[in-house]
Design an enzyme around this catalytic site. Structure first.
Site, mmCIF file in Angstrom:
data_model
loop_
_atom_site.group_PDB
_atom_site.id
_atom_site.type_symbol
_atom_site.label_atom_id
_atom_site.label_comp_id
_atom_site.label_asym_id
_atom_site.label_seq_id
_atom_site.Cartn_x
_atom_site.Cartn_y
_atom_site.Cartn_z
ATOM 1 N N LYS A 82 0.509 -1.608 -10.082
ATOM 2 C CA LYS A 82 0.032 -2.914 -9.630
ATOM 3 C C LYS A 82 -1.418 -2.829 -9.141
ATOM 4 O O LYS A 82 -2.219 -3.738 -9.384
ATOM 5 C CB LYS A 82 0.929 -3.459 -8.523
ATOM 6 C CG LYS A 82 2.338 -3.818 -8.979
ATOM 7 C CD LYS A 82 2.339 -4.974 -9.980
ATOM 8 C CE LYS A 82 1.988 -6.290 -9.322
ATOM 9 N NZ LYS A 82 2.097 -7.431 -10.281
ATOM 10 N N TYR A 132 5.206 2.422 -9.030
ATOM 11 C CA TYR A 132 5.167 0.951 -9.077
ATOM 12 C C TYR A 132 3.891 0.407 -8.458
ATOM 13 O O TYR A 132 3.144 -0.344 -9.079
ATOM 14 C CB TYR A 132 6.379 0.350 -8.374
ATOM 15 C CG TYR A 132 6.169 -1.089 -7.961
ATOM 16 C CD1 TYR A 132 5.976 -2.086 -8.932
ATOM 17 C CD2 TYR A 132 6.125 -1.454 -6.622
ATOM 18 C CE1 TYR A 132 5.751 -3.403 -8.563
ATOM 19 C CE2 TYR A 132 5.901 -2.775 -6.244
ATOM 20 C CZ TYR A 132 5.722 -3.746 -7.220
ATOM 21 O OH TYR A 132 5.483 -5.053 -6.849
ATOM 22 N N THR A 191 0.969 -7.363 -4.866
ATOM 23 C CA THR A 191 1.836 -6.974 -3.754
ATOM 24 C C THR A 191 1.050 -6.239 -2.681
ATOM 25 O O THR A 191 0.050 -5.565 -2.978
ATOM 26 C CB THR A 191 2.966 -6.055 -4.267
ATOM 27 O OG1 THR A 191 3.660 -5.485 -3.161
ATOM 28 C CG2 THR A 191 2.411 -4.920 -5.111
ATOM 29 N N ASP A 192 1.524 -6.329 -1.427
ATOM 30 C CA ASP A 192 0.882 -5.574 -0.350
ATOM 31 C C ASP A 192 1.132 -4.075 -0.479
ATOM 32 O O ASP A 192 0.474 -3.270 0.192
ATOM 33 C CB ASP A 192 1.344 -6.072 1.019
ATOM 34 C CG ASP A 192 2.835 -5.897 1.275
ATOM 35 O OD1 ASP A 192 3.568 -5.484 0.357
ATOM 36 O OD2 ASP A 192 3.277 -6.199 2.404
ATOM 37 N N GLU A 193 2.038 -3.673 -1.353
ATOM 38 C CA GLU A 193 2.317 -2.248 -1.528
ATOM 39 C C GLU A 193 1.122 -1.493 -2.100
ATOM 40 O O GLU A 193 1.064 -0.261 -2.004
ATOM 41 C CB GLU A 193 3.551 -2.040 -2.403
ATOM 42 C CG GLU A 193 4.831 -2.528 -1.749
ATOM 43 C CD GLU A 193 6.085 -2.086 -2.478
ATOM 44 O OE1 GLU A 193 6.127 -0.920 -2.927
ATOM 45 O OE2 GLU A 193 7.013 -2.908 -2.595
#
Length: 323
Positions: free
Chosen positions: A152, A148, A123-125
């Protein structure tokens, strides 16, 4: 090719399995623990001799080893993840058990069995927040701001370390915010649709001006399939939708479509560690592998709204945990 998709009953995983079965002759094995985000109903209508479902946990290395050998697995695509930021703030431990340790278990068995390719769906998060005018590239530093996203980021670093240390055939993809059919109703777009149809208040964090790059799940699946076929080992590929829109504008768009009043909007205290803006640069994927998104947000959101309007029973089943 025989591929193992972990977390295949989730939102993106189930859409990807449908895409692969429709667009290739690959055999697909789907391993899913069917937690709250793994909806068995997502793939109940799939009837193909090329598809096999197995209930199980990615932390069970004996099971992973059995699946790889029984089905002669060539490629693993790891979609399995706990992914809801609010849930990670309330209970971080499960996120690290699944997202980090689960990835390690998969990597161990993939390495042991000499898998040809391992694709980590991220994810870009993991990049954190970014100021206006700038975009995340694959070389941007990782600055996760929630349990979260940090889980990741840790998984991504594990994949990188296996590539560097063991010459492991790992590839990482990092996508922007997905939307489309079969997304869990705790996520923003399906949550707004559900609550608006019931004339319930719509909680909006802070001022609602957090900006996200919205990527239709069909475009995401095509990108992953492109990476599966043509991506280079050891690389990271960003996948974005070129649709930067503030959350409050997404909500108002849905309310207009449903002919509902803006009075349903209720501003609430902002989320802890809430990233202000995500913006992703997908030029590497476009220039090297020829992929770019096809869906405009207007077209994609209308398709998504119609799907949820026509599948109210699916939402009810998810809410009642009958899946």
């Amino acid at each position: 090719m025989n591929i193992l998709v972990t977390g295949g009953n989730g939102f993106i995983g189930s859409n990807f399995i449908r895409y692969v079965l429709k667009n290739s002759d690959y055999n697909v094995v789907n391993l899913d623990l069917l937690t709250y985000a793994g909806n068995r109903n997502n793939l109940l209508d799939v009837n193909s001799h090329k598809y096999e479902f197995i209930y199980g946990d990615i932390n069970n290395e004996d099971l992973i080893n059995l699946i790889i050998n029984k089905f002669n697995i060539n490629v693993i695509l790891n979609f399995a993840a706990e992914s809801h930021v609010d849930r990670s703030i309330e209970g971080p431990k499960l996120f690290f058990e699944t997202n980090l340790m689960g990835t390690q278990s998969l990597l161990n068995q993939a390495k042991k069995n000499s898998i040809d390719r391992f694709i980590q769906i991220s994810t870009d998060e993991v990049y954190g927040s970014i100021e206006n005018g700038n975009h995340f590239s694959e070389s941007s530093p990782l600055k996760p701001n929630s349990p979260y996203s940090s889980s990741k980021a840790g998984a991504d670093l594990l994949v990188r370390s296996y590539y560097k240390t063991y010459d492991f055939p790992g590839i990482i993809t990092r996508c922007s915010n997905n939307y489309g059919p079969y997304q869990h109703p705790e996520k923003l777009i399906p949550m707004v649709i559900k609550k608006a149809l019931r004339d319930e208040k719509l909680p909006v964090y802070g001022d609602g001006k957090q900006i996200r790059d919205w990527l239709h799940v069909d475009d995401h699946c095509k990108a992953i399939f492109t990476v599966l076929k043509y991506g280079n080992e050891g690389e990271v590929y960003n996948i974005g939708g070129n649709n930067e829109i503030a959350n409050i504008e997404v909500i108002k768009n849905i309310l207009r479509y449903l002919n509902k009043s803006y009075d349903l909007i209720e501003y609430v205290k902002d989320r802890k560690g809430h990233d202000r803006r995500y913006a992703i640069d997908s030029s590497k994927l476009k220039n090297e592998l020829g992929w770019e998104p096809e869906q405009t947000f207007e077209k994609g959101i209308n398709h998504t709204l119609n799907w949820y309007l026509n599948n109210a029973s699916w939402v009810e089943d998810v809410e009642k945990n009958r899946c």
